[in-house]
Enzyme design. Sequence first.
Site, PDB file in Angstrom:
ATOM      1  CE  LYS A 179      38.759  90.857 177.742  1.00  0.00           C
ATOM      2  NZ  LYS A 179      39.020  90.914 176.282  1.00  0.00           N
ATOM      3  CD  GLU A 254      31.678  76.533 174.230  1.00  0.00           C
ATOM      4  OE1 GLU A 254      30.851  77.088 174.973  1.00  0.00           O
ATOM      5  OE2 GLU A 254      31.627  76.584 173.003  1.00  0.00           O
ATOM      6  CB  CYS A 288      34.587  76.208 169.369  1.00  0.00           C
ATOM      7  SG  CYS A 288      32.930  76.306 170.039  1.00  0.00           S
ATOM      8  CD  GLU A 390      40.355  75.494 167.534  1.00  0.00           C
ATOM      9  OE1 GLU A 390      39.142  75.300 167.602  1.00  0.00           O
ATOM     10  OE2 GLU A 390      41.002  76.053 168.448  1.00  0.00           O
TER      11      GLU A 390
HETATM   12  O1  6OD Z   1      25.419  76.953 170.785  1.00  0.00           O
HETATM   13  C1  6OD Z   1      25.985  77.162 171.854  1.00  0.00           C
HETATM   14  O2  6OD Z   1      25.371  77.276 172.910  1.00  0.00           O
HETATM   15  C2  6OD Z   1      27.442  77.281 171.884  1.00  0.00           C
HETATM   16  N1  6OD Z   1      27.989  77.378 173.128  1.00  0.00           N
HETATM   17  C3  6OD Z   1      28.158  77.302 170.747  1.00  0.00           C
HETATM   18  C4  6OD Z   1      29.561  77.411 170.710  1.00  0.00           C
HETATM   19  C5  6OD Z   1      30.223  77.663 169.574  1.00  0.00           C
HETATM   20  C6  6OD Z   1      31.634  77.887 169.568  1.00  0.00           C
HETATM   21  O3  6OD Z   1      32.173  78.510 168.680  1.00  0.00           O
END
Ligand code: 6OD
Length: 486
Positions: A179, A254, A288, A390
């Site tokens: 999704k 995450e 992030c 944030e």
């Molecule tokens: O580089 C990655 O594997 C990853 N999970 C990056 C995350 C970025 C968040 O905005």
Amino acid sequence: MIKTVQHYINGQFINSQCGEFFDNYNPATNELISKVALGREFEVNAAVKAAQDALKGEWGSMKLNDRIALMYEIASEMDRRFDDFLEAETLDTGKPYSIARHIDIPRGAANFKVFADTMKSAADEAYRMDTPDGKIAMNYSMRQAKGVIAVISPWNLPLLLMTWKVGPALACGNTVIVKPSQVTPTTTSLLGEVMSKVGVPKGVYNVVQGKGSITGNILSAHQGVNAITFTGETSTGELIMKACALGVRDVSLELGGKNPAIIFDDCDMDKAINETTRSVFANSGQVCLGTERVYVQRAIFDEFVSKLKDKASKLVLGIQHDESSDMGPLVSSAHRDKVLSYYKKALDEGAKLIIGGGVPTMTGKLKDGYWVEPTIWTGLNENATVVKEEVFGPCCHIAPFDTEEEVIEMANNSPYGLASTIFTENLDKAHRVASKIDSGIVWVNSWFLRDLRTPFGGMKGSGIGREGGHHSLEFYTELKNICIKM
Ligand code: 6OD
């Protein structure tokens, strides 16, 4: 012409049973680019059924080597269709080609290859034991697919973060229901075309388009989903975690960050400025892992602020296909309004504005896009809103510090703990400080330097679980022990 973005369920592109669509806009111009099918119970149920059936069929019994070969085929076909992915991703997000061409699109294909290799080289445990009756038994562990995985992916790095989950999920033999964010639906749909082309069995990769508050909720609650992986806001992560409690289903989250950069006075100034320019402003601050709090040792504070201001002043805001563009707009008008409300709050709470703080003057078609200026503040205390919360925009607050102990405390004074950067030429100091910072990832003299074998994830409100390399196998497989008495 306005395109239609459909669901991809059981190997077919389909509209919603109810016939509903929602609008998708180009963030650079606010022009309508597509009508997107809105998924509800019917589509989620169909996707779950297709994903369950695929596990019972050809996919579920496919040999590891054949699965791995298919993963490589997916990556190759993504490479062949590089320009289609580039166009779709930059139209949905407004991000410049210059970023997407080097980060987002190549990582899409890499996410399939790396996890194919990881799965192929994964070792099992084995223990030989003496039994109470004087015989011998052998224990060995084996990994099996967890089942149907819901992948709820965000809008900031849509293809990169979706494939970061789909890659390992499929390598481990699961089926997926994706999704994507409602504002960046297109590359998930393109990936459906890739899956069809290379012969991934139907029902292995499914996409249900829709809104988080409707489609996301239905998918998270569905008891046919065995585990959920999500990247996005902490508040949504909490809701998904609650949904997973029902049925005791696994979850990988995450989430947000309020990432600190620590700049010591023994740093290489050019390195610190260049990397911090990237970590604050890349992707218009919508990463992030991006820096929003910069702590600079007092002796070099003024120099650092003036040099970062100089870099920010030279960033070229522009349309995605203009090769001179460094920075695109924000992803949606709602997000632009949120970021601008933080810009206002910073000034209301007494920030000194170093640069930016508002909406840039854009011309022609770009006048209606969701643009904000790269922004730097100083002068706020550690409890100010933009130092605590944030923002997820192209902005940072810079504060001075005197001692190592003081800056470690400032950096850790946050409900988040995703990523941090440290700039120093003193290796002992780098090790010492890195070991004391409460974040899942610490970069020294760099930022967003990724080795996909490494553990990736956050502490505190930034998430739960680690993905990357064999850590992804922990989430995407069930580990079973088999004990054989000889
Ligand atoms: O580089 C990655 O594997 C990853 N999970 C990056 C995350 C970025 C968040 O905005």
